[in-house]
Motif scaffolding. Sequence first.
Motif, short mmCIF file in Angstrom:
data_model
loop_
_atom_site.label_atom_id
_atom_site.label_comp_id
_atom_site.label_asym_id
_atom_site.label_seq_id
_atom_site.Cartn_x
_atom_site.Cartn_y
_atom_site.Cartn_z
N ILE A 147 0.83 -1.22 0.00
CA ILE A 147 0.00 0.00 0.00
C ILE A 147 0.86 1.27 0.00
CG2 ILE A 147 -2.01 -1.07 1.10
CD1 ILE A 147 -1.17 0.14 3.75
N CYS A 149 3.79 4.05 -1.44
CA CYS A 149 4.36 4.65 -2.64
C CYS A 149 5.64 5.37 -2.21
CB CYS A 149 3.36 5.60 -3.30
SG CYS A 149 2.83 6.92 -2.23
N PRO A 150 6.44 5.86 -3.14
CA PRO A 150 7.72 6.49 -2.74
C PRO A 150 7.54 7.58 -1.68
CG PRO A 150 7.68 6.16 -5.11
CD PRO A 150 6.33 5.75 -4.60
N ASP A 151 6.45 8.30 -1.76
CA ASP A 151 6.19 9.37 -0.78
C ASP A 151 6.24 8.85 0.66
OD1 ASP A 151 5.19 11.72 0.47
OD2 ASP A 151 3.16 10.92 0.31
N ASP A 152 5.73 7.62 0.87
CA ASP A 152 5.71 7.07 2.23
C ASP A 152 7.14 6.93 2.77
OD1 ASP A 152 2.84 6.50 2.70
OD2 ASP A 152 3.08 5.28 0.91
N TYR A 191 8.74 19.92 2.05
CA TYR A 191 8.08 18.71 1.56
C TYR A 191 6.71 18.46 2.22
CZ TYR A 191 7.50 14.04 -0.32
OH TYR A 191 7.02 12.96 -0.99
N MET A 194 3.57 18.68 0.28
CA MET A 194 3.59 17.98 -1.00
C MET A 194 3.27 16.50 -0.87
SD MET A 194 6.99 19.95 -2.28
CE MET A 194 7.16 19.28 -3.90
N GLY A 195 3.57 15.93 0.27
CA GLY A 195 3.36 14.50 0.43
C GLY A 195 2.36 14.19 1.53
N LYS A 196 2.49 12.99 2.07
CA LYS A 196 1.49 12.54 3.03
C LYS A 196 1.58 13.27 4.37
CE LYS A 196 3.35 8.67 5.55
NZ LYS A 196 3.26 7.25 5.74
N ARG A 198 1.07 16.09 4.85
CA ARG A 198 -0.02 17.08 4.93
C ARG A 198 -1.10 16.60 5.90
NH1 ARG A 198 -2.45 16.81 -1.13
NH2 ARG A 198 -0.33 17.46 -1.58
#
Lengths: 231, 440
Positions: A147, A149-152, A191, A194-196, A198
Amino acid sequence: MSLNGAMATLLVAAAAWTVLALLFLYFRAKSYGKRKLFAKAAGGANSVRRGAIYAFTSGMLPWAKESVRENLISYALGVAYHLGIFASFALLARFIICAFGRSFVFHLPHAVIALAQTLIVLSLCLGVIGGVSLLVKRAVNPVLRGISCPDDYISNILATAAAALALASHLTPRAWLTQAWLITGIILLVYIPMGKMRHCLFFFITRYNLGAFFGRRGCMPPQSLGGGIGA
Amino acid sequence: MTEADELEVKLNALTQAEIESGLAVFKSRLREAEASYLNSCVHCGFCANSCHYYRAVPELENVPARKLGHIISAFKSRFAILGRAAPGLVGARPYDREMIRAWADAVFGRCSLCGRCSINCAIGIPMPSLFRAARASLTSMGLVPSDLQAAVDNSLKYGNNMAIEREEWIETVEWIEEELQAEVESDSARLPLDKAGAKYLFTVNPREAKFFPLSLQASAKVFWAAGEDWTMSGDAGWDLTNYGIFNCDDEQAGAIVKNLTDAMERLKCEALVIGECGHGYQSARWMGPEWLKQNFPHPVLSFLEVMDEYLAQGRIKVDPSKNSLPVTLHDPCNLVRHGGITEPQRRVLRRVTTSFTEMSPCGVENYCCGGGGGQLAMGRYKARRLSAGSVKARQISDSKAKIVAAPCHNCVDQLTELNKEYKLNVQIKTVAEIAANAIV
C-alpha cells in the motif's frame, strides 16, 4: 549575514511556505462546499459536538480501537515517532529564535531548562527509534509495502533524519552536523504539504468529521459511554 | 455470458467521454469532508484487520487502505498538483479502464460498506463515503452489477424490490392475518392496510411477503399484543428496502424512499416504523432526508425501538422461559454502526430470553455478516461473500449459541447461507420472532 542567520531565514521561509501551501490545500478542500444535512440528529443538537470531542479524546486512547489493541507495538512506535518529530520542530523553532538574537531560556529556572532538555533528548531518541522501526516495517511487511508509494518512504526518511540530526547536533555540537540538521529541516518543511505529511492538517479535519458523522447518528461516543439512540 | 465477462464487455465499450463523465460524477459527490479524506491516508495499514474480507483472506487487495488507494491515486492523477507533476512519487495513476476495473473490484467486489475500517482507521477516515462516491461513478457508467441494478429497477417500477404486484401483496397480508388470528385465537389480531390516521405506518422487507411470512406475522403479533394502532400501505410504500443505497445513484434512491414519505403523507400516520432491516433503516432515517433534501416532518423509528418501548412500558407481557435456548445477537452494520440503534435490541432480548450472550466483538465493533453493501444481490461476488462470512461464522460458533438473532433480513439471508456453508447448526431468527414467541 551570518551562516546561522541565513539558515534561520531559510527556515522561516520554508515554514512560511508550509503554512501557505497547507492553507492553499485547506481552502481547495473547502471549495468543494459543505454538505447540507437534513436528517434530524440523534440525541439532540449536542450529539455532533459530543461525537467530535470523543473522536479527539477517548476515541484516540489505545484501548478504544481494535486496530490499536491488536497493534500496540506499532501504535507505541507511532507515538514515539511523532514525539520525536515534535521535538525536532521545537529545536528548529529554538534555533530560529536564538539566531534572531532572542532567547527565552535565560528567563527560565535551570531545573526547568534541564527537564526540558532531557525531555527533548528523550523524545528525539524515541522518535528515531520509532521512525526507523516503522520504516523497516514498511519495507519488510508485504501488506505495508503493497500500500506504499515512494512518498511514504521519503516522508519517513526526512522526518526521521531530521530527528536524528537534531539529536546528534544537540548532543555533539559540530558545525557540519548543525548545518546538515538545518538543511534537512528546510527540506522537510518544504516537503510537508507535497506528500502525506499534509496529514498534519487533514488529520484534524478528518477526525472532526468522523466524530461529527458518527456523533450525529448516535454511534459516538459508544453506548457504554452514554452515547447512542435509546441508550 | 458470465457476470465477469459482462463487466469486461461494458468496460471495453466505454468511450473516453463516458469515462470523463464517470470521473465527473465521482467529483460531484465530494464535499469538503471527502476532499479532506482524500488527503488524509498515511498508509499505516491499521485498517487491514478491521475488514472481514482481509480477516478471511489476508491478501493485499482486501486491505481497506488499498481499496481507498485506488480511488485516491486516480483522484490525485487528475486533481492534485503533485499527482500531475510527479505521479510516481505520490502513487497517482490515471483514471483509465484498468483503474476503473480496480475500482469496480474494490468497491463492489470487496466491500460491504460496513464502515468497520472507519472506526479502526488511525486517522479516522470514513471510507464508505468515498467508496459510495466511487460506486456512484461506476453506476453512472453502467458498470453496476446487473442483478443489483435489477433490484433498484424493480423498486422504481413496482414499488418493491421483488416486483410483487399489489394483488399479491394484499392476498399475502390477508393470508398472514388469518394465520395470526389462528395462532392467537382472536379475530382482533389484524394486519390493517391503508388505515388512515393510524399511529404507525409499518414497513417490511418484501422477502417477508415472499419467503418469510412468519417474520411479518411475528411483528404483527407484537403490535396486536401491545394493542397498537398501526397500518401498512397497500400501494407502494410498504417496502422498506432501498437498493439505491448500494448502487449509490442518489436520484434513484431518492425516488424509492419517496414511496415511504408519500405513503406517510397519504395515510397521515404519526411515525414511520422501519421493520427489522439495516439498510432500510439507514435509508429512511439518515439518507432519505439527504436524498430528498428535506426534513421529514415525522419521526422514523426502528421496530426494535418500538418493541423496546412496549416491553419497558409493560404493554406486552412475556415469558422468557419460552426462549430457553442460548441466543446471541448479530449487529447489522447499517442499523448499528451507521444507524445508532445498538441498545434497544439488547434490552428486548434480555427480557424475552433466558440465555442471551454477546458475540465477541459486539455492538459497533461487531463484524459484518458479509451480506451488506448489496453483496447478496451481486451474484458475481458470491464466493467472496461466503468466504468473507467465515469471520462471522467463527463468531457464532465461538458464542455457543443455538439461536442467532439478526434484526435485518439481508443479514438473515447471509447468515442462513453461512449456517449451511460452515455447518453452524443454529437457527437464524429476527428479534421480533423471538419476542413474539415469548408473548403470553
